[in-house]
Design a protein around this motif. Structure first.
Motif, short mmCIF file in Angstrom:
data_model
loop_
_atom_site.label_atom_id
_atom_site.label_comp_id
_atom_site.label_asym_id
_atom_site.label_seq_id
_atom_site.Cartn_x
_atom_site.Cartn_y
_atom_site.Cartn_z
N ALA A 215 -90.04 -0.05 -34.42
CA ALA A 215 -88.75 0.24 -33.79
C ALA A 215 -88.62 -0.53 -32.49
CB ALA A 215 -88.63 1.74 -33.52
N LEU A 217 -86.28 -0.63 -28.76
CA LEU A 217 -85.48 0.23 -27.90
C LEU A 217 -84.58 -0.63 -27.03
CD1 LEU A 217 -86.96 3.43 -26.32
CD2 LEU A 217 -85.04 2.27 -25.27
N LEU A 240 -88.86 8.77 -26.38
CA LEU A 240 -88.32 8.07 -27.56
C LEU A 240 -89.32 7.08 -28.13
CD1 LEU A 240 -84.59 7.20 -26.71
CD2 LEU A 240 -85.41 8.64 -28.57
N HIS A 244 -90.86 7.52 -31.94
CA HIS A 244 -90.41 6.58 -32.98
C HIS A 244 -91.29 5.34 -33.10
CE1 HIS A 244 -86.63 8.76 -33.73
NE2 HIS A 244 -86.64 9.01 -32.44
N ALA A 246 -91.79 2.88 -30.95
CA ALA A 246 -91.19 1.64 -30.41
C ALA A 246 -92.22 0.87 -29.59
CB ALA A 246 -89.98 1.98 -29.55
N THR A 290 -85.71 -0.04 -37.07
CA THR A 290 -84.90 0.94 -36.35
C THR A 290 -84.63 0.43 -34.94
OG1 THR A 290 -85.80 2.83 -37.58
CG2 THR A 290 -84.77 3.31 -35.47
N LEU A 292 -83.25 1.80 -31.38
CA LEU A 292 -82.95 3.01 -30.64
C LEU A 292 -82.12 2.66 -29.41
CD1 LEU A 292 -86.61 4.35 -30.70
CD2 LEU A 292 -84.74 5.25 -32.10
N SER A 293 -81.09 3.43 -29.14
CA SER A 293 -80.22 3.15 -28.00
C SER A 293 -79.70 4.45 -27.41
CB SER A 293 -79.04 2.28 -28.44
OG SER A 293 -78.12 2.08 -27.37
N ALA A 314 -79.90 3.91 -34.18
CA ALA A 314 -79.93 5.33 -33.83
C ALA A 314 -79.60 5.49 -32.35
CB ALA A 314 -81.30 5.93 -34.14
N CYS A 316 -79.36 8.05 -28.97
CA CYS A 316 -79.86 9.28 -28.37
C CYS A 316 -78.87 9.78 -27.33
CB CYS A 316 -81.22 9.01 -27.71
SG CYS A 316 -81.90 10.42 -26.82
N LEU A 348 -79.20 10.96 -32.67
CA LEU A 348 -80.42 11.69 -32.33
C LEU A 348 -80.09 12.69 -31.23
CD1 LEU A 348 -82.89 8.67 -32.00
CD2 LEU A 348 -82.59 10.14 -33.99
#
Length: 354
Positions: A215, A217, A240, A244, A246, A290, A292-293, A314, A316, A348
């Motif tokens: 992942a 980020l 996070l 996940h 990351a 993935t 993540l943001s 995804a 958050c 999330l």
């Protein structure tokens, strides 16, 4: 490079102050005037990372056949007058103006000079959502994270310029206004045409990317704008990344060096300072399976840029306890709205607050 021959209608003059704005001008040109060049004016900021990305994006624009004019628009107290003076002839001849930041004082001043009958606002991310809403409600133009505070002396001094620019951004008579955006619009001002930015140029120009198992980020400048507490943000990033798996953190161009150093030391994440907007970085790859943001523009744009791939975006939520005492009263509602309207991003829950 000279603009390519083509039928773009009126001569088009574009003003940009950020890499993402320049990217979206290229997307507009690809969708509306393929094969035709435009004149692109970069009102260069002072931030080194932003300048570097703008230089790289300017190269891509020239490769697409557009003329790029780089203006050191903030290089000293006399720079604005010199820049505006040098652009006056171009402004008065242009039949169409493209701009990326209607909240910019610089752009607002330039709008008072132009006689263009077509005005196009290209995406500047979540700020575009706020601009359209304010225009529809007849409000003065104020950035969302500043709303709720009293106007300062500079705001009062430039109020007539802002009001005049707002009139230029309102359709009327022979003047048309278009918003070219990938963002969802709740309120559309009467007479304004909204067209979808699907990132077709980005997908045609780059990729498809190689996708890794881990992942990635995406960073945000919410700490730098005074919205989110720095300690709460660091703990959220750490949580996070741990949850996940990351390994990389793509820094926002406005994030401070001090904060990024602390993130690297305390989370173990590899800090990446992208040389291009993240939509292009992700499309070129390699990119994690993935992404993540926190609530930001990319939860809307990355699913479009990565359409046809198996990458999951995804988002958050921002816990209300992370907000600083100086945050705008509108901050929580606005950020929640960014998440709520992200059609193709997985939501999330906020990570536990410290």
């Amino acid at each position: 490079m000279s603009p390519r021959a083509g039928n773009a209608g009126p001569h088009t003059l574009a003003f940009v102050e950020s890499p993402v704005q320049l990217l979206n001008v290229l997307e507009w040109a690809h969708a509306h005037a393929p094969g035709a060049g435009l004149t692109l004016v970069v009102l260069s900021p002072v931030d080194p990372m932003t300048r570097g990305q703008l230089r790289r994006m300017s190269e891509l624009a020239r490769e697409e056949g557009h003329t790029v004019r780089w203006e050191e628009a903030r290089n000293g107290p006399t720079a604005p007058l010199q820049t505006i003076g040098g652009l006056t002839t171009l402004l008065r001849r242009a039949g169409r103006i493209l701009l990326g930041d209607p909240f910019s004082r610089y752009v607002q001043l330039l709008l008072t000079i132009t006689r263009a009958r077509e005005v196009v606002v290209v995406d500047d991310g979540t700020a575009t959502m706020e601009f359209v809403g304010q225009l529809a409600r007849g409000e003065r133009l104020v950035r969302w994270h500043r709303k709720g505070g009293r106007p300062g002396p500079k705001d009062l001094l430039l109020a007539p310029v802002s009001a005049a620019a707002r009139r230029r951004l309102t359709p009327g008579g022979k003047r048309s206004v278009e918003v070219f955006s990938s963002m969802p619009m709740e309120d559309t001002p009467p007479g304004v045409t909204v067209t979808a930015n699907t990132f077709s140029w980005t997908r045609a120009r780059f990729g498809p990317p190689r996708i890794t198992k881990g992942a990635d980020l995406v960073g945000t400048s919410l700490v730098e704008t005074g919205v989110v507490d720095s300690d709460a943000y660091l703990e959220a990033v750490r949580s996070l990344a741990t949850k996940h798996g990351a390994t990389r953190y793509f820094a926002h161009r406005r994030e401070s060096t001090e904060k990024l150093h602390r993130l690297a030391v305390e989370t173990g994440l590899q800090i990446v300072r992208p040389e291009l907007p993240l939509e292009l970085i992700a499309r070129r790859g390699p990119i994690g399976s993935t992404i993540l943001s926190f609530p930001s523009t990319v939860v809307h744009t990355l699913p479009l840029a990565l359409s046809g791939t198996d990458v999951r975006v995804a988002v958050c939520d921002i816990d209300p306890t992370w907000l600083t005492e100086h945050a705008s009263p509108r901050a929580q509602g606005f950020l929640s709205g960014v998440t709520d309207t992200a059609r193709d991003a997985h939501r999330l829950a906020a990570v536990p607050a410290v």
